[in-house]
Motif scaffolding. Structure first.
Motif, PDB file in Angstrom:
ATOM      1  N   ALA A   1      24.045  47.702  42.838  1.00  0.00           N
ATOM      2  CA  ALA A   1      24.952  48.860  43.707  1.00  0.00           C
ATOM      3  C   ALA A   1      24.514  50.115  42.896  1.00  0.00           C
ATOM      4  CB  ALA A   1      26.289  48.464  43.577  1.00  0.00           C
ATOM      5  N   GLY A   2      23.700  50.059  41.648  1.00  0.00           N
ATOM      6  CA  GLY A   2      23.232  51.327  40.797  1.00  0.00           C
ATOM      7  C   GLY A   2      24.264  51.437  39.650  1.00  0.00           C
ATOM      8  N   PHE A   3      25.094  50.535  39.219  1.00  0.00           N
ATOM      9  CA  PHE A   3      25.976  50.629  38.013  1.00  0.00           C
ATOM     10  C   PHE A   3      25.207  49.891  36.858  1.00  0.00           C
ATOM     11  CE2 PHE A   3      28.937  50.565  41.608  1.00  0.00           C
ATOM     12  CZ  PHE A   3      29.619  51.918  41.590  1.00  0.00           C
ATOM     13  N   GLU A   4      25.591  50.343  35.671  1.00  0.00           N
ATOM     14  CA  GLU A   4      25.327  49.489  34.470  1.00  0.00           C
ATOM     15  C   GLU A   4      26.351  48.424  34.492  1.00  0.00           C
ATOM     16  OE1 GLU A   4      24.733  50.209  29.785  1.00  0.00           O
ATOM     17  OE2 GLU A   4      24.101  51.836  31.128  1.00  0.00           O
ATOM     18  N   ALA A   5      26.089  47.185  34.214  1.00  0.00           N
ATOM     19  CA  ALA A   5      27.153  46.119  34.034  1.00  0.00           C
ATOM     20  C   ALA A   5      26.793  44.965  33.032  1.00  0.00           C
ATOM     21  CB  ALA A   5      27.640  45.424  35.587  1.00  0.00           C
ATOM     22  N   VAL A   6      27.940  44.555  32.437  1.00  0.00           N
ATOM     23  CA  VAL A   6      27.538  43.673  31.383  1.00  0.00           C
ATOM     24  C   VAL A   6      28.710  42.916  31.347  1.00  0.00           C
ATOM     25  CG1 VAL A   6      28.558  44.864  29.632  1.00  0.00           C
ATOM     26  CG2 VAL A   6      26.814  42.956  29.038  1.00  0.00           C
TER      27      VAL A   6
ATOM     28  N   HIS B   1      36.045  36.356  44.144  1.00  0.00           N
ATOM     29  CA  HIS B   1      34.433  36.191  43.979  1.00  0.00           C
ATOM     30  C   HIS B   1      34.052  37.539  44.514  1.00  0.00           C
ATOM     31  CE1 HIS B   1      30.601  34.411  44.976  1.00  0.00           C
ATOM     32  NE2 HIS B   1      30.882  33.737  44.225  1.00  0.00           N
ATOM     33  N   PRO B   2      32.705  37.886  43.823  1.00  0.00           N
ATOM     34  CA  PRO B   2      31.931  39.269  44.230  1.00  0.00           C
ATOM     35  C   PRO B   2      31.633  39.032  45.965  1.00  0.00           C
ATOM     36  CG  PRO B   2      30.960  38.396  42.605  1.00  0.00           C
ATOM     37  CD  PRO B   2      32.178  37.417  42.703  1.00  0.00           C
ATOM     38  N   SER B   3      31.399  38.006  46.583  1.00  0.00           N
ATOM     39  CA  SER B   3      30.941  37.917  47.983  1.00  0.00           C
ATOM     40  C   SER B   3      32.487  38.354  48.861  1.00  0.00           C
ATOM     41  CB  SER B   3      30.620  36.484  48.168  1.00  0.00           C
ATOM     42  OG  SER B   3      31.395  35.468  48.176  1.00  0.00           O
ATOM     43  N   VAL B   4      33.479  38.014  48.377  1.00  0.00           N
ATOM     44  CA  VAL B   4      34.565  38.218  49.007  1.00  0.00           C
ATOM     45  C   VAL B   4      35.265  39.792  49.042  1.00  0.00           C
ATOM     46  CG1 VAL B   4      37.150  37.531  49.391  1.00  0.00           C
ATOM     47  CG2 VAL B   4      35.211  35.895  48.887  1.00  0.00           C
TER      48      VAL B   4
ATOM     49  N   LYS C   1      32.363  44.366  47.947  1.00  0.00           N
ATOM     50  CA  LYS C   1      32.086  45.548  48.750  1.00  0.00           C
ATOM     51  C   LYS C   1      33.033  46.505  48.517  1.00  0.00           C
ATOM     52  CE  LYS C   1      29.013  43.973  52.065  1.00  0.00           C
ATOM     53  NZ  LYS C   1      28.263  43.596  53.437  1.00  0.00           N
ATOM     54  N   GLN C   2      34.410  45.988  48.551  1.00  0.00           N
ATOM     55  CA  GLN C   2      35.531  47.069  48.339  1.00  0.00           C
ATOM     56  C   GLN C   2      35.601  47.499  47.016  1.00  0.00           C
ATOM     57  OE1 GLN C   2      39.152  45.102  49.903  1.00  0.00           O
ATOM     58  NE2 GLN C   2      40.367  46.816  49.222  1.00  0.00           N
TER      59      GLN C   2
ATOM     60  N   THR D   1      43.128  50.461  40.786  1.00  0.00           N
ATOM     61  CA  THR D   1      43.859  49.020  41.412  1.00  0.00           C
ATOM     62  C   THR D   1      43.210  48.706  42.697  1.00  0.00           C
ATOM     63  OG1 THR D   1      45.733  49.065  40.096  1.00  0.00           O
ATOM     64  CG2 THR D   1      45.527  47.272  41.839  1.00  0.00           C
ATOM     65  N   VAL D   2      42.458  47.595  42.728  1.00  0.00           N
ATOM     66  CA  VAL D   2      41.704  47.585  44.223  1.00  0.00           C
ATOM     67  C   VAL D   2      42.440  46.194  44.619  1.00  0.00           C
ATOM     68  CG1 VAL D   2      39.716  47.004  45.362  1.00  0.00           C
ATOM     69  CG2 VAL D   2      39.587  48.463  43.325  1.00  0.00           C
ATOM     70  N   ASP D   3      42.997  46.131  45.930  1.00  0.00           N
ATOM     71  CA  ASP D   3      43.290  44.746  46.360  1.00  0.00           C
ATOM     72  C   ASP D   3      42.944  44.855  47.751  1.00  0.00           C
ATOM     73  OD1 ASP D   3      45.184  46.094  48.338  1.00  0.00           O
ATOM     74  OD2 ASP D   3      46.766  45.707  46.631  1.00  0.00           O
ATOM     75  N   THR D   4      43.276  43.640  48.646  1.00  0.00           N
ATOM     76  CA  THR D   4      42.751  43.641  49.905  1.00  0.00           C
ATOM     77  C   THR D   4      42.995  44.639  50.925  1.00  0.00           C
ATOM     78  OG1 THR D   4      44.324  41.927  50.728  1.00  0.00           O
ATOM     79  CG2 THR D   4      41.858  41.050  49.669  1.00  0.00           C
ATOM     80  N   SER D   5      44.156  45.324  50.603  1.00  0.00           N
ATOM     81  CA  SER D   5      44.551  46.057  51.516  1.00  0.00           C
ATOM     82  C   SER D   5      44.459  47.726  51.159  1.00  0.00           C
ATOM     83  CB  SER D   5      46.177  45.781  52.043  1.00  0.00           C
ATOM     84  OG  SER D   5      46.941  45.913  50.908  1.00  0.00           O
ATOM     85  N   ARG D   6      44.324  47.844  50.006  1.00  0.00           N
ATOM     86  CA  ARG D   6      44.431  49.327  49.560  1.00  0.00           C
ATOM     87  C   ARG D   6      43.796  49.483  48.249  1.00  0.00           C
ATOM     88  NH1 ARG D   6      50.580  50.726  48.435  1.00  0.00           N
ATOM     89  NH2 ARG D   6      50.965  48.777  47.063  1.00  0.00           N
ATOM     90  N   THR D   7      43.484  50.603  47.836  1.00  0.00           N
ATOM     91  CA  THR D   7      43.022  51.007  46.568  1.00  0.00           C
ATOM     92  C   THR D   7      44.115  51.970  45.941  1.00  0.00           C
ATOM     93  OG1 THR D   7      40.618  50.531  47.057  1.00  0.00           O
ATOM     94  CG2 THR D   7      41.107  52.111  45.214  1.00  0.00           C
TER      95      THR D   7
END
Length: 128
Positions: A20-25, A81-84, A87-88, A107-113
């Motif tokens: 997605a274009g981020f640097e991640a470790v 899991h990243p597949s779940v 995207k959010q 904070t990211v949850d399934t209904s809001r950020t």
């Protein structure tokens, strides 16, 4: 944006975030699997990382220390899991990138950020 993924999240997050274009470790490639959260926070702060976690302890550390960095992104979902929820999380990272660069708790949850700017301070009492 540089993301440090906590041990309580799968290393599979690394590829998703890099694509997605981020640097991640993932922390497992940097330090001990049983490192204290405070050690992970210190490393992230010293190396300009944003911590991605499923653990509420990181926000508690920010609140207790009134820390201004590092930013923390906490995923609050049953299935992390990243597949779940990937995207959010990516959408939230992109949308809140300026706040995260300045210092924020996202904070990211399934209904809001939700985002709170750092340092986390107590709200003033209403003296009316």
């Amino acid at each position: 944006m540089k993301l440090l993924i906590d041990m309580n999240l799968s290393p599979r997050w690394v590829d998703l975030l890099i694509n997605a274009g981020f640097e991640a470790v993932h922390w497992s490639s940097l330090g001990a699997y049983n490192a204290l959260d405070s050690e992970i926070m210190a490393y992230a702060k010293a190396n300009d990382y944003i911590v991605l976690t499923h653990d509420l302890d990181f926000s508690a550390i920010l609140a207790a220390t009134h820390g201004e960095k590092p930013s923390v992104v906490q995923i609050r979902a049953d299935d992390v899991h990243p597949s779940v929820i990937g995207k959010q999380v990516i959408a939230a990272l992109q949308q809140m990138s300026t706040d995260l660069a300045d210092g924020a708790l996202l904070t990211v949850d399934t209904s809001r950020t939700r985002v709170r700017l750092l340092p986390l301070l107590s709200k003033p009492l209403n003296n009316s």
